[in-house]
Design an enzyme around this catalytic site. Structure first.
Site, PDB file in Angstrom:
ATOM      1  N   ASP A  68       4.149   3.851 -56.543  1.00  0.00           N
ATOM      2  CA  ASP A  68       5.000   3.011 -57.382  1.00  0.00           C
ATOM      3  C   ASP A  68       4.277   1.706 -57.678  1.00  0.00           C
ATOM      4  O   ASP A  68       3.150   1.483 -57.219  1.00  0.00           O
ATOM      5  CB  ASP A  68       6.340   2.752 -56.682  1.00  0.00           C
ATOM      6  CG  ASP A  68       7.503   2.705 -57.659  1.00  0.00           C
ATOM      7  OD1 ASP A  68       7.557   1.743 -58.462  1.00  0.00           O
ATOM      8  OD2 ASP A  68       8.342   3.616 -57.629  1.00  0.00           O
TER       9      ASP A  68
ATOM     10  N   HIS B 224      11.294  -2.310 -58.231  1.00  0.00           N
ATOM     11  CA  HIS B 224      11.360  -0.868 -58.466  1.00  0.00           C
ATOM     12  C   HIS B 224      10.855  -0.090 -57.258  1.00  0.00           C
ATOM     13  O   HIS B 224      11.533   0.810 -56.736  1.00  0.00           O
ATOM     14  CB  HIS B 224      10.552  -0.519 -59.716  1.00  0.00           C
ATOM     15  CG  HIS B 224      10.737   0.872 -60.214  1.00  0.00           C
ATOM     16  ND1 HIS B 224      10.027   1.937 -59.708  1.00  0.00           N
ATOM     17  CD2 HIS B 224      11.551   1.388 -61.178  1.00  0.00           C
ATOM     18  CE1 HIS B 224      10.394   3.047 -60.341  1.00  0.00           C
ATOM     19  NE2 HIS B 224      11.311   2.740 -61.245  1.00  0.00           N
TER      20      HIS B 224
ATOM     21  N   SER C  41      14.462   7.344 -62.010  1.00  0.00           N
ATOM     22  CA  SER C  41      13.655   6.796 -60.914  1.00  0.00           C
ATOM     23  C   SER C  41      14.455   6.735 -59.625  1.00  0.00           C
ATOM     24  O   SER C  41      13.901   6.873 -58.528  1.00  0.00           O
ATOM     25  CB  SER C  41      13.172   5.386 -61.259  1.00  0.00           C
ATOM     26  OG  SER C  41      12.188   5.399 -62.250  1.00  0.00           O
TER      27      SER C  41
END
Length: 653
Positions: A292, A328, A508
């Site tokens: 990521d 994220h 995601s």
């Protein structure tokens, strides 16, 4: 008048003599002091013919140090010539061979290095009965069937002027050979050779290397080049492939600060996580690599479950990235394995396993917005490392159990697909997000790659999330949330420099639910291979939408309880039990076991007509066509025109 008359008569006599001399082949032209040849490297990867362009300022000779290497002319004169080079494999062992051509003039010689191999017979074993399941549904190209408006709306983004160059490992082996002849079967070129070859490619084409060779198993270098230079690279026998270095932006999803309590993680009820936890919360020996943008590795709800990672974009052993990339990656990793404790209340779906944080992002501007961008070279590096390769000077690790990629884009990326395939063949389950653009017939890469578990998203009501991509590659759905009620996991407050808890929505967020459940499955049954994992996910999913598999939900909603139970009880035939054989006139020519997803490569073989068979040998008697075994066969014709791909469909005898 007399001198003029004599000069005229002299010229009248001399000119015919000069003309005769010019036409006389016995008159020797001055040997060349300058010889230019292109290309200087020739690769015959199962093929048999190529050409050389020769430019010289005088006569030259051409010799070969290998009897199988033939040329259309052994000498030439000044000017430009085209030489046809062919390969005669008659009587040679079916493997890699090295050879050289030498062009010589006066004190000047040029060597052309030649790599030659026999064509490979490859393919995939398929079981239509679903008793042995392939690693994924048939591959769907990322833009196959997409409308022009979709293709125009989502063009593949690239890093301007940057290209990935895949070096030809066969040529590297040829360069390592001290003389012409066969190269040992199964040999892999040394990394030092590949590095020297990569540097030579850059030097000869006037390019600047932007990276080291990625790994000896996937020898990719990153270069800065123009389109014209790329075309010249593609003609170089040391180069197997050239493609742009892709750039993707991490999905921009709204993050909402939220109270942190396990009871607020509604999404775990949607997948019946409690039933899975009744069997296991995860084994600490099971590892999920989360690739990521970046992570807050110091988050108090995550740090205890993190292994030492790496930042492949910065070439830094510290994977932490407290910038636009932090939210994220931290959120995704938290859904996999946030620690279960009373102090903070929120938990990952597999709190007993470990996460390997592999950062690949960097902060940049998209217009006026600060975003997290990913370049494909960094992502490929992380995949290779997670699959057990030595990358960026790091010592290799044991292949992880699962790779989670809540990222992706559109278009094609061959080197990325090769890295993912190598990871799956190493026994790693790869799970990826289908994409957040709401397309009904397009799935982003790497989710669209063969063998990858492609994850679509459902909203807080258990319906298809409006943003979730759909398509033939979708395997399964999992909770991704929506604007009103996102998935609750971890975050990081950059202003306060402290851990926080966020709600976010997207494919995601759905993807790490699946990765975590796969980790629980591997905790119960470490022998599961990627094909078996995918088969269990399909079989245990709770059907949604149209009966059976559909493009919106795949095989249905992830059911953690059933998946872990099936994993515990899973015993049976896998693709690794399938033997693939190639024979001619009753003589066995090649044999290999299929890989974990059914793929096979029987290696190099001579041209000819063969019987290609695949089957199980469950009774161990050496016969793969007995009654009660799964078996398939077909006749194949191998020619010296490149590799042959042939799939085989098993049936019960």
């Amino acid at each position: 008048m007399r001198p003029t008359y004599l000069r005229t008569r002299f010229l009248l006599v001399l000119l015919p003599l000069l003309s005769l001399l010019a036409c006389d082949p016995s008159v020797t032209e001055v040997e060349a002091t300058s010889i230019e040849v292109a290309p200087l490297y020739l690769s015959f990867d199962g093929t048999s013919e190529a050409t050389l362009s020769v430019t010289a300022n005088g006569s030259w000779t051409l010799t070969s140090d290998a009897s199988w290497l033939k040329v259309s002319q052994s000498s030439g004169r000044g000017g430009s010539s085209t030489v046809r080079v062919t390969v005669d494999r008659s009587g040679l062992p079916a493997q890699q061979h090295a050879g050289r051509l030498k062009l010589s003039g006066s004190g000047r010689s040029v060597t052309v290095h030649v790599s030659m191999r026999f064509p490979h017979v490859t393919g995939t074993v398929v079981d239509p009965t679903d008793e042995i399941k392939p690693g994924s549904l048939p591959r769907a190209d990322a833009l196959q069937g997409a409308s022009p408006s979709v293709s125009e709306a989502m063009p593949p983004d690239v890093v301007p002027g940057e290209y990935l160059v895949l070096l030809d490992d066969g040529m590297a082996l040829a360069l390592e050979a001290s003389a012409s002849g066969p190269v040992p079967l199964g040999a892999r070129p040394h990394l030092t050779t590949l590095r020297a070859m990569g540097a030579g490619v850059a030097r000869d084409h006037g390019l600047r290397l932007a990276s080291d060779v990625l790994s000896s198993g996937l020898p990719v270098v990153k270069v800065h080049a123009t389109e014209a230079e790329v075309e010249r690279l593609r003609a170089d026998g040391r180069v197997a492939l050239v493609e742009p270095n892709r750039r993707w932006l991490l999905p921009q999803v709204e993050a909402v600060n939220a109270a942190h309590d396990f009871g607020l993680q509604w999404h775990y009820d949607h997948i019946d996580l409690g039933s899975a936890w009744a069997l296991t919360q995860g084994d600490p020996d099971v590892v999920v690599a989360v690739i990521d943008g970046g992570f807050a590795t110091r988050h108090p709800d995550l740090s205890a479950n993190l292994l030492p990672g790496y930042h492949f974009e910065r070439d830094d052993p510290d994977p932490e990235a407290l910038d636009a990339c932090v939210e994220h990656g931290t959120h995704v990793a938290g859904t996999v394995a946030a620690t279960l404790n009373a102090a903070f209340g929120v938990s990952g779906a597999a709190p007993g396993v470990k996460v390997l944080p592999l950062s690949v992002g960097y902060e940049t501007l998209d217009g006026a917005t600060l975003v997290c961008a990913l370049d494909s070279y960094a992502v490929i590096s992380a995949v290779e490392y997670a699959a057990g390769e030595s990358v960026a000077g790091l010592p290799p690790i044991a292949p992880v159990d699962v790779i989670n990629m809540s990222l992706g884009g559109y278009g094609t990326n061959t080197t990325f697909e090769m890295a993912v395939r190598r990871a799956i063949d190493a026994g790693v389950s790869v799970v990826a997000a289908a994409g957040n653009d709401g397309f009904t017939n397009v799935v982003s890469i790497p989710a669209a790659f063969d063998g990858v578990v492609a994850v679509a998203a459902t909203d807080s009501q258990g319906k298809r999330a409006s943003y979730s991509n759909a398509g033939k590659a979708v395997d399964i759905a999992a909770p991704g949330g929506d604007k009103a009620n996102g998935v609750l996991s971890l975050g990081w407050d950059l202003a306060q420099d402290e851990g926080t808890w966020l709600r976010m929505a997207g494919t995601s967020m759905a993807t790490p639910h699946v990765s975590a459940v796969v980790a629980l499955m591997r905790s119960m049954n470490p022998e599961l291979d990627p094909a078996s994992v995918t088969a269990i996910l399909h079989a245990s999913a709770r059907d949604l939408g149209a009966p059976g598999r559909d493009d919106l939900y795949g095989w249905g909603m992830l059911d953690a309880g059933k998946a872990v139970e099936y994993a515990r009880n899973s015993l049976g035939v896998t693709y690794r039990d399938v033997v693939v054989r190639l024979s001619q006139g009753g003589t066995l020519v090649a044999e290999a076991h299929a890989g974990v997803t059914g793929r096979f490569d029987l290696g190099p073989v001579p041209a000819g007509t063969y019987l290609l068979e695949a089957g199980t040998d469950l009774d161990g008697n050496g016969q793969i066509s007995d009654p009660g075994e799964r078996y398939a066969s077909t006749t194949v014709a191998v020619a010296y025109a490149g590799d042959l791909a042939q799939d085989l469909q098993l049936s019960l005898r």
